[in-house]
Design a protein around this motif. Structure first.
Motif, PDB file in Angstrom:
ATOM      1  N   LYS A   1     -49.376 -20.821 -52.134  1.00  0.00           N
ATOM      2  CA  LYS A   1     -49.306 -19.380 -52.378  1.00  0.00           C
ATOM      3  C   LYS A   1     -50.118 -18.657 -51.299  1.00  0.00           C
ATOM      4  N   PRO A   2     -49.577 -18.522 -50.073  1.00  0.00           N
ATOM      5  CA  PRO A   2     -50.368 -17.920 -48.990  1.00  0.00           C
ATOM      6  C   PRO A   2     -50.727 -16.457 -49.250  1.00  0.00           C
ATOM      7  N   GLU A   3     -49.893 -15.740 -50.013  1.00  0.00           N
ATOM      8  CA  GLU A   3     -50.193 -14.334 -50.304  1.00  0.00           C
ATOM      9  C   GLU A   3     -51.446 -14.187 -51.179  1.00  0.00           C
ATOM     10  N   TYR A   4     -51.785 -15.230 -51.948  1.00  0.00           N
ATOM     11  CA  TYR A   4     -53.001 -15.225 -52.772  1.00  0.00           C
ATOM     12  C   TYR A   4     -54.108 -16.075 -52.160  1.00  0.00           C
TER      13      TYR A   4
ATOM     14  N   MET B   1     -51.897 -27.097 -57.629  1.00  0.00           N
ATOM     15  CA  MET B   1     -51.574 -28.526 -57.681  1.00  0.00           C
ATOM     16  C   MET B   1     -51.514 -28.940 -59.142  1.00  0.00           C
ATOM     17  N   LYS B   2     -50.466 -29.644 -59.500  1.00  0.00           N
ATOM     18  CA  LYS B   2     -50.301 -30.086 -60.880  1.00  0.00           C
ATOM     19  C   LYS B   2     -50.507 -31.589 -60.973  1.00  0.00           C
TER      20      LYS B   2
ATOM     21  N   ALA C   1     -54.256 -26.969 -61.195  1.00  0.00           N
ATOM     22  CA  ALA C   1     -55.460 -26.570 -60.469  1.00  0.00           C
ATOM     23  C   ALA C   1     -55.118 -25.512 -59.434  1.00  0.00           C
ATOM     24  N   SER C   2     -55.936 -24.468 -59.388  1.00  0.00           N
ATOM     25  CA  SER C   2     -55.863 -23.462 -58.327  1.00  0.00           C
ATOM     26  C   SER C   2     -56.929 -23.828 -57.316  1.00  0.00           C
ATOM     27  N   ILE C   3     -56.513 -24.058 -56.082  1.00  0.00           N
ATOM     28  CA  ILE C   3     -57.429 -24.532 -55.036  1.00  0.00           C
ATOM     29  C   ILE C   3     -57.553 -23.468 -53.958  1.00  0.00           C
ATOM     30  N   TRP C   4     -58.779 -23.063 -53.643  1.00  0.00           N
ATOM     31  CA  TRP C   4     -59.043 -22.103 -52.579  1.00  0.00           C
ATOM     32  C   TRP C   4     -59.654 -22.816 -51.386  1.00  0.00           C
ATOM     33  N   SER C   5     -59.496 -22.243 -50.214  1.00  0.00           N
ATOM     34  CA  SER C   5     -60.001 -22.871 -48.986  1.00  0.00           C
ATOM     35  C   SER C   5     -61.525 -22.975 -48.978  1.00  0.00           C
ATOM     36  N   SER C   6     -62.201 -22.140 -49.750  1.00  0.00           N
ATOM     37  CA  SER C   6     -63.669 -22.196 -49.821  1.00  0.00           C
ATOM     38  C   SER C   6     -64.154 -23.469 -50.514  1.00  0.00           C
ATOM     39  N   GLY C   7     -63.251 -24.152 -51.221  1.00  0.00           N
ATOM     40  CA  GLY C   7     -63.625 -25.364 -51.938  1.00  0.00           C
ATOM     41  C   GLY C   7     -63.784 -25.136 -53.432  1.00  0.00           C
TER      42      GLY C   7
ATOM     43  N   ILE D   1     -60.200 -24.201 -59.804  1.00  0.00           N
ATOM     44  CA  ILE D   1     -60.130 -23.871 -61.231  1.00  0.00           C
ATOM     45  C   ILE D   1     -59.050 -24.737 -61.857  1.00  0.00           C
ATOM     46  N   CYS D   2     -59.413 -25.481 -62.898  1.00  0.00           N
ATOM     47  CA  CYS D   2     -58.474 -26.357 -63.608  1.00  0.00           C
ATOM     48  C   CYS D   2     -58.144 -25.761 -64.966  1.00  0.00           C
ATOM     49  N   THR D   3     -56.861 -25.632 -65.280  1.00  0.00           N
ATOM     50  CA  THR D   3     -56.427 -25.108 -66.571  1.00  0.00           C
ATOM     51  C   THR D   3     -55.451 -26.078 -67.219  1.00  0.00           C
ATOM     52  N   GLY D   4     -55.321 -25.970 -68.538  1.00  0.00           N
ATOM     53  CA  GLY D   4     -54.317 -26.757 -69.245  1.00  0.00           C
ATOM     54  C   GLY D   4     -54.837 -27.947 -70.008  1.00  0.00           C
ATOM     55  N   ALA D   5     -56.094 -28.307 -69.833  1.00  0.00           N
ATOM     56  CA  ALA D   5     -56.651 -29.450 -70.569  1.00  0.00           C
ATOM     57  C   ALA D   5     -56.820 -29.069 -72.041  1.00  0.00           C
TER      58      ALA D   5
END
Length: 163
Positions: free
Chosen positions: A41-44, A49-50, A58-64, A67-71
């Protein structure tokens, strides 16, 4: 002795949100091109990653920051986060699993009776609010627990616990 009329309530945890840091910069383009089950998602400025087991997104940002959701439990969230960190290590990043924290828990429950929302809101005025034009549920906020409970007239409760 009289039989008890107590009914056991099933509280089901439907979502656990956790965050952690990798302590390194992540190249999102590399993750998008070489990773599996990835949506770029380059616009965001992030990559989704699922994982299948445990089932998390997981939402992964370049800063490292990740955020993991769904557990459905804290253990499952931690296992998924560690598995995600290992996957990023296999892609060539010097990932160190750090600062893991559960930030939110969503649970649902059904009462065995209906609830009169207007009466409930009047009796619990400062911490309960009900705006039927905006939302079909009454909102009940418990500041000491940082919890918000959505109460529906059918007796369904949705609890959002911000930790």
């Amino acid at each position: 002795m009289e039989p008890s009329n107590d009914v056991a309530l099933d509280i089901i945890i439907t979502n656990v949100v956790a965050v952690f840091r990798t302590r390194c910069h992540l190249n999102l383009r590399t993750i998008a091109l070489e990773g599996v089950n990835v949506i770029y998602k380059p616009e965001y400025g992030k990559v989704l990653m699922k994982l299948r087991k445990p089932r998390i997104t997981a939402s992964i940002w370049s800063s490292g920051k990740i955020i993991c959701t769904g557990a459905t439990s804290e253990e499952e969230a931690k296992q998924g986060a560690r598995r995600l960190a290992r996957t990023l290590q296999k892609l060539g990043f010097k990932v160190r699993f750090a600062d893991f924290k559960v930030v939110n828990v969503l649970a649902v429950c059904s009462m065995p009776f209906a609830i009169r929302l207007i009466d409930f809101t009047k009796k619990n005025r400062p911490i309960a609010s009900y705006e039927p034009e905006l939302h079909p549920a009454a909102t009940y906020r418990i500041k000491t627990l940082k919890a918000t409970i959505q109460i529906f007239s059918t007796g369904s409760l949705t609890d959002l616990l911000g930790i």
